[in-house]
Design a protein around this motif. Structure first.
Motif, short mmCIF file in Angstrom:
data_model
loop_
_atom_site.label_atom_id
_atom_site.label_comp_id
_atom_site.label_asym_id
_atom_site.label_seq_id
_atom_site.Cartn_x
_atom_site.Cartn_y
_atom_site.Cartn_z
N LEU A 81 0.84 -1.14 0.19
CA LEU A 81 0.09 0.13 -0.10
C LEU A 81 0.93 1.19 -0.01
CD1 LEU A 81 -1.35 -2.15 2.19
CD2 LEU A 81 -3.34 -0.37 1.85
N VAL A 82 0.52 2.27 -0.66
CA VAL A 82 1.15 3.49 -0.78
C VAL A 82 0.33 4.56 -0.22
CG1 VAL A 82 2.12 5.49 -2.36
CG2 VAL A 82 2.70 2.74 -2.77
N ASN A 86 2.61 13.83 4.85
CA ASN A 86 3.79 14.61 4.95
C ASN A 86 4.26 15.10 3.87
OD1 ASN A 86 3.14 14.56 7.92
ND2 ASN A 86 4.24 12.78 8.04
N GLY A 87 3.49 15.31 2.74
CA GLY A 87 4.27 16.14 1.53
C GLY A 87 5.20 14.97 0.85
N GLY A 88 4.99 13.74 1.10
CA GLY A 88 5.76 12.62 0.43
C GLY A 88 4.94 11.32 0.59
N ILE A 89 5.51 9.97 0.36
CA ILE A 89 4.96 8.96 0.29
C ILE A 89 5.48 8.02 1.35
CG2 ILE A 89 3.97 9.07 -2.17
CD1 ILE A 89 6.28 6.99 -2.65
N HIS A 90 4.61 7.02 1.81
CA HIS A 90 5.08 6.06 2.80
C HIS A 90 4.51 4.72 2.24
CE1 HIS A 90 6.29 4.28 6.71
NE2 HIS A 90 5.39 3.71 6.53
N LYS A 91 5.48 3.68 2.09
CA LYS A 91 4.82 2.46 1.61
C LYS A 91 5.06 1.32 2.75
CE LYS A 91 6.64 0.96 -2.31
NZ LYS A 91 7.55 0.37 -3.44
N SER A 92 4.08 0.75 2.81
CA SER A 92 3.62 -0.56 3.83
C SER A 92 3.43 -1.78 2.95
CB SER A 92 2.29 -0.17 4.49
OG SER A 92 2.44 1.00 5.13
#
Length: 401
Positions: A81-82, A86-92
């Motif tokens: 999941l993306v 916070n102005g960016g992306i986090h991948k799980s």
């Protein structure tokens, strides 16, 4: 797609609504996951400390309505999941086995704990006949010197609530070495250990346990905020009936409180309900201090499963109940007391020097028959250990599944 290292595989994924994702696994098990739950439980190195496994992500700071920008099953068979944050992306990234393990209770009324992550044996309730057929005993040497022996001993404590170490050294404070093998000693107002050295009955004892009086079945320290979990008693010396040519008394006996509670539930469900729903007060004055606690005789979890037994007639304060509940309480109390005092409920034996009995103080009741302290010398040394430490140590010796 490489999935051979997973026992489960993801067959299909689909959004249900703006809050949820549904996953169909290869065995056609279907689980629903809320996006907020998935984001909160991301186990990447930015969200979980790799050493302590403590959460680094601040749950309270998450958006309740969080939703992924995109999701898919990658070439390794994992769910990705993306998230935009916070102005960016986090991948799980989630393994299918992990999703099955932690997602199986979502949407149910079952509340698991971390012990569910290892394969624990079922508890075995027992009476006199069944416990003698499977006597939970092991040598001191095996427990102190081998991992297999330690595992076997802890498994006995977990399954039966009681286990006997045989042939322990007769040194004072040997019990502390045994405690250190599994956890650490729980200090009480008596200190790290307590000595039971019976005085003649005509003396002025500070505690009935230190006399030769018949000590009826009980659990210890019900008057504390939380009664001690594991109790250990080490026999350092005693008169041998074979040498004295007579029975001088003092037979220890133990009863599985879970067995008695199950009997009560099966045969007298109304009385079982009374003892699980009626808090009573246990109190004592000791070392110039007065302790008291209010708790039911039988404690159950939200599913009705028995978790703890609290019974000690010597420290039971006057019952304070509405008038219409007084007789039902005394009737139920009498029933459970009579059942535990039946010989077929009890494991009874003479402790001999070198015996160390460890038992779950919130499950197994203990006592001893009367004896003459002038004829029988039976010094015992005892201590307590937090039982969650004991069970955690036990679980650490079992492979996770």
């Amino acid at each position: 797609m490489t999935t051979s290292h997973f026992s489960s595989t993801i067959h299909e994924t689909m959004p249900i609504n703006k809050h949820s994702l549904k996953i169909v696994f290869s065995n056609y098990k279907v689980l629903e996951f809320k996006y907020i739950w998935l984001r909160d439980n991301c186990y990447c190195s930015s969200c979980i400390d790799s050493d302590s496994q403590q959460k680094l992500i601040d749950t309270a700071e998450l958006d309740i309505n969080v939703a992924p920008e995109s999701f898919w099953v990658n070439e390794h068979g994992q769910l990705e999941l993306v998230w935009k944050e916070n102005g960016g992306i986090h991948k799980s990234i989630y393994d299918p086995d992990w999703l099955c393990k932690y997602g199986r209770h979502l949407g149910t009324e079952v509340f698991p704990n971390e012990r569910d992550q290892v394969k624990l044996p079922p508890l075995e309730v027992w009476d006199r006949v069944s416990i003698w057929k499977n006597m939970p005993e092991i040598s001191h040497k095996d427990v102190m010197e081998t991992t297999d022996g330690l595992h076997a001993w802890l498994e006995m404590i977990y399954k039966y609530g009681v286990a006997i170490l045989r042939n322990c050294p007769l040194d004072k404070n040997e019990i502390l070495k045994v405690a250190d093998r599994i956890a650490y000693v729980k200090n009480t107002i008596c200190g790290p250990t307590f000595d039971i050295i019976p005085e003649p009955v005509q003396s002025d004892p500070k505690h009935l346990a230190f006399t030769g009086c018949h000590l009826e079945l009980h659990t210890d320290m019900n008057y504390r905020e939380k009664s001690p979990g594991l109790q250990m008693l080490h026999c350092l010396k005693t008169s041998d009936p074979k040498e004295t040519q007579k029975d001088v008394g003092e037979k220890s006996f133990f009863v599985d409180g879970f067995y008695v509670a199950k009997w009560l539930e099966d045969n007298h469900p109304a009385s079982f309900h009374v003892l699980t729903s009626t808090p009573v007060t246990f109190a004592i004055k000791s070392h110039s201090m007065r302790y008291s606690q209010c708790i039911p005789v039988i404690c159950v979890d939200k599913n009705g499963e028995v978790q703890e037994i609290h019974y000690n007639n010597r420290t039971l304060s006057p019952i304070q109940l509405p008038s219409h509940l007084v007789l039902p309480f005394y009737y139920a109390y009498k029933l459970i007391a009579q059942k535990m005092r039946e010989s077929q409920s009890q494991l009874a034996f003479h402790m001999i020097p070198g015996d160390l009995v460890a038992f779950n103080n919130r499950r197994v009741l203990h006592g001893h028959t009367s004896f003459d302290p002038l004829e029988l010398k039976r010094p015992l040394q005892g201590c307590y250990v937090d039982i969650d430490e004991v069970f955690t140590r036990y679980c650490s010796l079992i492979p996770a599944h």
